[in-house]
Structures are given as C-alpha cells and as structure tokens.
Design a protein around this motif. Structure first.
Motif, PDB file in Angstrom:
ATOM      1  N   UNK A 275      76.819  81.961  -3.446  1.00 27.95           N
ATOM      2  CA  UNK A 275      75.867  81.948  -2.329  1.00 27.95           C
ATOM      3  C   UNK A 275      74.537  81.336  -2.751  1.00 27.95           C
ATOM      4  N   UNK A 276      74.032  81.757  -3.919  1.00 32.39           N
ATOM      5  CA  UNK A 276      72.753  81.241  -4.388  1.00 32.39           C
ATOM      6  C   UNK A 276      72.814  79.738  -4.656  1.00 32.39           C
ATOM      7  N   UNK A 277      73.924  79.283  -5.254  1.00 31.49           N
ATOM      8  CA  UNK A 277      74.067  77.852  -5.522  1.00 31.49           C
ATOM      9  C   UNK A 277      74.071  77.056  -4.223  1.00 31.49           C
ATOM     10  N   UNK A 278      74.796  77.559  -3.223  1.00 31.88           N
ATOM     11  CA  UNK A 278      74.854  76.868  -1.930  1.00 31.88           C
ATOM     12  C   UNK A 278      73.494  76.872  -1.242  1.00 31.88           C
ATOM     13  N   UNK A 279      72.762  77.967  -1.357  1.00 29.28           N
ATOM     14  CA  UNK A 279      71.435  78.039  -0.749  1.00 29.28           C
ATOM     15  C   UNK A 279      70.473  77.059  -1.407  1.00 29.28           C
ATOM     16  N   UNK A 280      70.566  76.938  -2.736  1.00 32.74           N
ATOM     17  CA  UNK A 280      69.705  76.001  -3.443  1.00 32.74           C
ATOM     18  C   UNK A 280      69.979  74.566  -2.991  1.00 32.74           C
ATOM     19  N   UNK A 281      71.263  74.213  -2.898  1.00 33.51           N
ATOM     20  CA  UNK A 281      71.636  72.866  -2.476  1.00 33.51           C
ATOM     21  C   UNK A 281      71.242  72.633  -1.021  1.00 33.51           C
ATOM     22  N   UNK A 282      71.507  73.620  -0.163  1.00 35.38           N
ATOM     23  CA  UNK A 282      71.145  73.478   1.244  1.00 35.38           C
ATOM     24  C   UNK A 282      69.632  73.375   1.404  1.00 35.38           C
ATOM     25  N   UNK A 283      68.896  74.148   0.599  1.00 39.49           N
ATOM     26  CA  UNK A 283      67.445  74.080   0.663  1.00 39.49           C
ATOM     27  C   UNK A 283      66.922  72.694   0.313  1.00 39.49           C
ATOM     28  N   UNK A 284      67.643  71.998  -0.576  1.00 40.70           N
ATOM     29  CA  UNK A 284      67.226  70.649  -0.962  1.00 40.70           C
ATOM     30  C   UNK A 284      67.328  69.660   0.201  1.00 40.70           C
ATOM     31  N   UNK A 285      68.104  70.012   1.212  1.00 42.18           N
ATOM     32  CA  UNK A 285      68.226  69.147   2.389  1.00 42.18           C
ATOM     33  C   UNK A 285      67.103  69.385   3.393  1.00 42.18           C
ATOM     34  N   UNK A 286      66.350  70.465   3.214  1.00 44.28           N
ATOM     35  CA  UNK A 286      65.316  70.832   4.181  1.00 44.28           C
ATOM     36  C   UNK A 286      64.009  70.125   3.841  1.00 44.28           C
ATOM     37  N   UNK A 287      63.983  68.850   4.083  1.00 42.04           N
ATOM     38  CA  UNK A 287      62.806  68.037   3.795  1.00 42.04           C
ATOM     39  C   UNK A 287      61.835  68.049   4.975  1.00 42.04           C
ATOM     40  N   UNK A 288      60.584  67.689   4.737  1.00 41.14           N
ATOM     41  CA  UNK A 288      59.632  67.586   5.858  1.00 41.14           C
ATOM     42  C   UNK A 288      60.116  66.623   6.932  1.00 41.14           C
ATOM     43  N   UNK A 289      60.827  65.578   6.521  1.00 44.36           N
ATOM     44  CA  UNK A 289      61.327  64.616   7.507  1.00 44.36           C
ATOM     45  C   UNK A 289      62.329  65.262   8.449  1.00 44.36           C
ATOM     46  N   UNK A 290      63.188  66.141   7.895  1.00 41.79           N
ATOM     47  CA  UNK A 290      64.179  66.824   8.724  1.00 41.79           C
ATOM     48  C   UNK A 290      63.487  67.656   9.807  1.00 41.79           C
ATOM     49  N   UNK A 291      62.483  68.427   9.411  1.00 39.20           N
ATOM     50  CA  UNK A 291      61.776  69.266  10.377  1.00 39.20           C
ATOM     51  C   UNK A 291      60.954  68.412  11.347  1.00 39.20           C
ATOM     52  N   UNK A 292      60.473  67.285  10.863  1.00 38.80           N
ATOM     53  CA  UNK A 292      59.717  66.400  11.734  1.00 38.80           C
ATOM     54  C   UNK A 292      60.574  65.704  12.765  1.00 38.80           C
ATOM     55  N   UNK A 293      61.869  65.529  12.450  1.00 38.75           N
ATOM     56  CA  UNK A 293      62.782  64.854  13.380  1.00 38.75           C
ATOM     57  C   UNK A 293      63.202  65.743  14.549  1.00 38.75           C
ATOM     58  N   UNK A 294      62.987  67.053  14.415  1.00 45.21           N
ATOM     59  CA  UNK A 294      63.397  67.963  15.491  1.00 45.21           C
ATOM     60  C   UNK A 294      62.294  68.033  16.542  1.00 45.21           C
TER      61      UNK A 294
END
Length: 413
Positions: A275-294
């Motif tokens: 779970x922790x490994x997946x959260x770390x990898x998923x967190x790496x996808x949460x860039x400012x650009x991703x949040x800005x695109x929503x």
C-alpha cells in the motif's frame, strides 16, 4: 535506485511517526502520498514517473491484490451467512446509486459526455477501507459494521471492472487493451472466482497428507506461497485477480484457520508495504499541472463525490436495517476511493478514448482527496466507539494497561 531510497526514507519517517498518527488525525497514508508528490517532477524532481509508466500500474495492481487477499481473511462464512443482507444492500443498491449519482454530477457539473460520465462513475464506485483501518481493524467496533465495510470493498472491485471495460468500449475508439466482449469479461470474472476457491482448497488439502506439512516457523509462508501462485496464474490466464484474491483469502481462512492465524502478522505487514509503495508512486503523479488541469466544476464534483454521493447512496441502502444512527453515519462516510480506482483510472487513461485525459484527471484528484479525507478521520471517528488505544499504541500514562490489553487480544500491533 532513487525510488527505492526515497521509499526507504518515507517508510522510516512513517514508522517513527506512526505512534502519533495512531492517536491523531495525522495519517501514514497521507505521508506517503505527500512524499511521492514532493519528490516528483512537480517539485524536487528526484523521480520521474508518468501515468503510462509501467511501475504505476504494477504497484497499484500488487497493492490491491495484497490488500484484498488479507481483507478476505477477515471474512467469516458463518457470520456472513447470518448477516448477508447488509453487504447485499450495499452492493446491490448502494453501489449502483453511487455509480449513477457520480455520473450525473460528472455530466452536469463537469460537462463530460454521458458515456465518459458513466465511466467516471464506474471507476469511482468501488470503495477501499484500507484507508479506514482504525474502523475495519478494530474489534471494539461493532462486528456487523466492520463486516459490512470489509465485504463491500472486497467484492465491489470485481463488480466494477466489467462495467468499466464495457463503458470504455462505449466511450469511443480505444488505443489500448481495454476493449473486451461481455463473454470475455464473464470468463475473466468466473476464472478469478474459480481460482480463488480451488487453489486454497488444493493447498490446504496437500498439507493434510501424512508425508507433507509445514514446519511451525514456516507455516506463515503457506498462505504467502498460495497468494503468489494465485497472482501469477491470474495474470497468465487473464482471470480477474481482485476477485480471486478476496475469495482466496476467505476460503483459506475457512479451510485452515491455523494457517490464517500464522500468516496474519506477516500478511498485514506485506499489505501495508504494498500500500505504501503504491501511494508513493501515485503521489508522484499528483503534480501541480494535474491539479491545474481540473476545472472548478471538477473540484465541485470531487467534493460532492466524497460528502454527498457515497454517504447518501449507502444511507438509502441501509434504510430498514438494524444499524443504529451512529453506525449508519460511519458506514456512509467510509467509502474511500482506493487502489481499484487507481487501476481502473489508468485503464481509462491508457485506452486512448476521447476525453480520457479529462476523466483521468478528475478520477486522480478525487482519489487523492478521498485518501486524505478518510485516512485522517478514521481515528477520531473510531473514538466514537470508545476505542481508547488505536493501532496498539498506548497512551503515555497507561502503558501497563495497554500491555496487558494487547496480551489478551484487545489491541492490534
């Protein structure tokens, strides 16, 4: 190697802060999510991961399999037979209501077409109580409530998958492997269920042969070997691994309670690591650009998904049950979006359908918001059931009492 080193540092910090997290709103899941975001390209740039990176799909897949396998071990068939109506209500009424409600909000608030809106609803319909471990894992919390959340989350992942695949095909031309016929989907689900039942029975049957049997110190590895074989077989045969994992855990517990007892500490630790490994990898996808695109409408949809859609749909499904008001509200709140939604969201992105990027952005932000909201509220809400010592962490003034409570099974390491 950078990713490995980052994971090790994050794990060390999480362990050192776990005592504090067990007593407060601080969440170890949140730490890994934020840690992944900080070391990604959006901030420090130590690791470079994109949604189409193989490691993203692999870690999410492994984490979901491991969590479902250990979750299945908490299912008691005698209790389930006696109390099957509540999970059936959540799956048969609550889940479709959440699916439809999310689709309506996505269409009218975000502005996506109907096919993509229903696809988003299907991806976000499964729940994952691993982010509410202080509720599901506490013996002090009413058993019927824990069973409801556990069984619901273990089964709804497999139920959502065929709907996701069908809707991907309906949303437009695909560039990935997501297209599948109804017959193929049914075969994959049936295969997963069959493997999840037959393999544990075969393994436990072998143990009973006179010349065979596990040495005491190796007995915990028997379920682990079963899980590894099952995971490999599912991917080789294209059987549904998530339905297989949950059913295998439940069957193994029923067929060999001693194996379940021996494996439980190891299994919980492995599931946490995955779970922790997946959260770390998923967190790496949460860039400012991703949040800005929503767009603003997307953020409104995320809030409504968490505070309205899930709570309302489950509360409606529980009308007429014997849950008291407090139990209904807790069950309604804990509908976190987890690794199943991550995996299915990646399927949407990689399928190449029109509006797939917009759908994935909404899904990813909703998952992140859900993880933060639900993993940071499990401890305070658990205290509503008078759970004084959470996750086996004693208060400083009561270490002796906590020690004896742990010895008799009232605290969980």
């Amino acid at each position: 190697m950078v990713l490995v080193a980052v994971f090790g540092v994050a794990l060390l910090i999480a362990v050192l802060l776990s005592g504090l997290a067990a007593r407060t709103v601080l969440s170890t899941s949140f730490l890994f999510l934020v840690g992944g975001a900080l070391v990604s390209d959006g901030f420090l740039g130590l690791i470079h991961i994109t949604p189409d990176s193989e490691i993203v799909a692999v870690t999410a897949d492994l984490a979901l399999f491991a969590v479902l396998f250990t979750d299945g071990m908490h299912v008691s068939f005698p209790k389930l037979r006696a109390n099957w109506k509540n999970p059936a209500r959540a799956l048969g009424l609550g889940m479709p209501l959440a699916f439809a409600g999310m689709a309506l909000i996505t269409h009218y608030v975000v502005g996506l077409d109907w096919a993509t809106s229903f696809l988003v609803g299907a991806v976000l319909a499964p729940t994952d109580p691993v982010f509410a471990s202080a509720i599901v894992g506490r013996k002090e919390v009413p058993a019927k409530l824990r069973q409801l959340l556990n069984v619901e989350s273990g089964i709804n992942d497999g139920l959502a998958l065929p709907v996701v695949l069908i809707l991907i095909a309906a949303a437009g031309p695909t560039a990935g492997p997501a297209h599948a016929s109804l017959g193929k989907i049914a075969l994959e689900l049936g295969g997963g269920l069959a493997l999840g039942i037959l393999l544990p029975l075969l393994v436990t049957g072998l143990v009973r042969f006179r010349l065979l049997g596990a040495e005491a110190k190796l007995q915990s590895l028997l379920p682990l070997a079963t899980g590894i074989i099952l995971y490999g077989l599912c991917h080789l045969t294209h059987a549904n691994p998530y339905l297989a994992a949950f059913s295998a855990g439940a069957v193994l517990t029923s067929a060999s309670p001693e194996a379940k007892a021996a494996f439980e500490p190891l299994g919980e630790a492995l599931a946490e690591l995955a779970k922790f490994a997946a959260l770390l990898v998923f967190g790496a996808l949460l860039t400012p650009q991703l949040f800005g695109d929503l767009p603003i409408g997307g953020y409104i949809a995320v809030v409504l998904a968490i505070v309205l859609i899930r709570p309302a749909s489950l509360l409606i499904s529980l009308i007429g049950t014997r849950f008291d008001r407090r139990e209904k509200l807790v069950a309604a709140w804990f509908g976190p979006k987890g690794f199943a939604s991550v995996v299915y969201g990646l399927l949407v992105l990689q399928s190449g359908i029109p509006h797939g990027q917009e759908a994935y952005t909404l899904i990813a932000v909703c998952i992140a918001a859900s993880i933060i909201a639900h993993s940071s509220t499990d401890v305070p809400i658990a205290r509503l059931f008078h759970v004084d010592e959470l996750a086996g962490i004693p208060a400083e003034h009561d270490e002796v009492t906590a020690h004896y409570s742990k010895e008799i099974g009232h605290a969980r390491a």
